[in-house]
Design a protein around this motif. Structure first.
Motif, PDB file in Angstrom:
ATOM      1  N   PHE A  93      24.688  46.035  44.480  1.00 43.44           N
ATOM      2  CA  PHE A  93      24.863  45.915  45.937  1.00 43.44           C
ATOM      3  C   PHE A  93      24.913  47.263  46.653  1.00 43.44           C
ATOM      4  O   PHE A  93      25.074  47.311  47.861  1.00 43.44           O
ATOM      5  CB  PHE A  93      26.149  45.118  46.244  1.00 43.44           C
ATOM      6  N   LYS A  94      24.803  48.359  45.889  1.00 39.56           N
ATOM      7  CA  LYS A  94      24.822  49.724  46.473  1.00 39.56           C
ATOM      8  C   LYS A  94      26.069  49.948  47.335  1.00 39.56           C
ATOM      9  O   LYS A  94      25.999  50.484  48.439  1.00 39.56           O
ATOM     10  CB  LYS A  94      23.547  49.988  47.302  1.00 39.56           C
ATOM     11  N   GLN A  95      27.210  49.452  46.831  1.00 42.11           N
ATOM     12  CA  GLN A  95      28.480  49.634  47.536  1.00 42.11           C
ATOM     13  C   GLN A  95      29.428  50.437  46.654  1.00 42.11           C
ATOM     14  O   GLN A  95      29.307  50.434  45.438  1.00 42.11           O
ATOM     15  CB  GLN A  95      29.124  48.271  47.837  1.00 42.11           C
ATOM     16  N   GLU A  96      30.399  51.086  47.284  1.00 45.30           N
ATOM     17  CA  GLU A  96      31.432  51.787  46.534  1.00 45.30           C
ATOM     18  C   GLU A  96      32.391  50.773  45.899  1.00 45.30           C
ATOM     19  O   GLU A  96      32.706  49.755  46.523  1.00 45.30           O
ATOM     20  CB  GLU A  96      32.256  52.692  47.469  1.00 45.30           C
ATOM     21  N   PRO A  97      32.884  51.031  44.702  1.00 44.60           N
ATOM     22  CA  PRO A  97      33.916  50.148  44.134  1.00 44.60           C
ATOM     23  C   PRO A  97      35.246  50.310  44.874  1.00 44.60           C
ATOM     24  O   PRO A  97      35.532  51.377  45.411  1.00 44.60           O
ATOM     25  CB  PRO A  97      34.051  50.629  42.687  1.00 44.60           C
ATOM     26  N   ASP A  98      36.031  49.240  44.906  1.00 40.72           N
ATOM     27  CA  ASP A  98      37.380  49.280  45.488  1.00 40.72           C
ATOM     28  C   ASP A  98      38.344  49.696  44.370  1.00 40.72           C
ATOM     29  O   ASP A  98      38.869  48.860  43.635  1.00 40.72           O
ATOM     30  CB  ASP A  98      37.731  47.901  46.050  1.00 40.72           C
ATOM     31  N   GLU A  99      38.572  51.008  44.234  1.00 38.95           N
ATOM     32  CA  GLU A  99      39.365  51.516  43.104  1.00 38.95           C
ATOM     33  C   GLU A  99      40.850  51.147  43.230  1.00 38.95           C
ATOM     34  O   GLU A  99      41.566  51.124  42.232  1.00 38.95           O
ATOM     35  CB  GLU A  99      39.184  53.025  42.930  1.00 38.95           C
TER      36      GLU A  99
END
Lengths: 219, 219
Positions: free
Chosen positions: B119-125
């Motif tokens: 999805f070319k999104q940042e992970p929610d760390e």
């Protein structure tokens, strides 16, 4: 003696009580609500769900796991089909029963029964309508195609029948009934399962424990 | 020939491929993503999940249901214990494997692997840290107490071992590894299961299909 942790009214605990009653195996009920935050209970069932069964040294959770164990350890009368393919279909129906229960029991039942009675809140009828109108019909259509017009799925009663029916019992407590004009086979199966003496006995105990109004001759 | 609907990389589909490979049963893979909105697929599996197995007239979903069927229909070598109580414990471990996979596979794996790559999104760390620090440890503690320091849970390898380990394989694709100083028995079981030839073969196919970097001698 076998211990069953759980409460009357759970669609999962109900299956275990009925299986043991049909087998004629004595058991003690240890009252345990699911997701209660009880850390002692999590030591025997880290999911904090009910039921859990303790039989001697064996401690297991999950109604499917427990019911298969009961059928293996106490084989008479058999509550699953003997043939490998039929047994697999029964397993699949039991798995399905444990998934759409999420829609029915935590949806309709939670909104219409638990919210008003346990939490003094209004039910979210928009959410209930979405479940009834959109989410349930595809699974009801699928089940309708798998269930015979008469008798039980594998001829004799098995836990596959009870697993399909059990969530609809909870939904009936929240005034949802399967439309017999659209899904006659499923509606008929629900009636046939509820008429089994050991099922009727457990449902009477639920009515008593949960303070349900019943359609008995005296009400 | 048996058909298995699914894709490489699913912790559930993986179990079915490995079980069939160990049994030496030939099968055809029908590529099917879960929850794809494919209405034709929902006719055979109304949950839209993978895997689904078709063997002749039999069509069943759910990896637990499928693996038990494979073991009943193709008994050699046995992949579940024979004793009723051991079989029940194996079932329970398999059920557990399918529940905390939700935390691991849809949590860590989804955030760190699917979001960036699909999805070319940042992970929610922050969400990942909550899973690693708070949600997982109680279940890891429970598993640690159930797993021996050497060998497999029931002596010989069974699908209970694979069911416990399979979600952690997905988590490893997202750079999460079980801390062997805190949970040595579990960390050891993961290594022992991954060393089984049929498991290693499937993991190599996953690496190829999913474009994973591996620790092979050539990299």
């Amino acid at each position: 003696m076998i211990k069953v942790y759980g409460v009357h009214g759970s669609p999962f605990v109900r299956k275990v009580f009925i299986a043991l009653d049909i087998k004629g195996v004595a058991y003690e009920i240890v009252r345990q609500m699911p997701f209660s935050g009880d850390e002692e209970y999590k030591k025997i069932n880290p999911l904090a769900k009910v039921p859990t069964l303790v039989d001697g040294d064996l401690t297991i959770g999950d109604s499917k796991v427990i019911c298969r164990y009961i059928d293996n350890a106490y084989p008479d009368p058999a509550l699953y089909p003997a043939d490998a393919a039929d047994k697999a279909r029964a397993d699949w129906f039991e798995e399905l029963g444990g998934t759409y229960v999420t829609e029915l029991a935590t949806g309709i039942f939670f909104q219409r029964f638990m919210r008003p009675f346990a939490f003094k809140q209004e039910p979210d009828e928009k959410l209930v309508a979405d479940i009834i109108d959109n989410k349930l019909p595809p699974i009801l259509d699928y089940l309708e195609g798998e269930i015979p017009a008469n008798g039980f799925i594998f001829g004799e009663f098995t836990l596959a029948d009870l697993s399909i029916v059990s969530p609809f019992i909870n939904a009936s407590y929240a005034n949802y009934t399967v439309d017999s004009s659209k899904w006659p086979n499923l509606a008929g199966l629900i009636d046939r399962v509820k008429a089994i003496p050991q099922v009727a006995t457990i449902l009477a105990k639920e009515a008593e424990t949960m303070g349900l109004k019943t359609n008995s001759a005296t009400s």
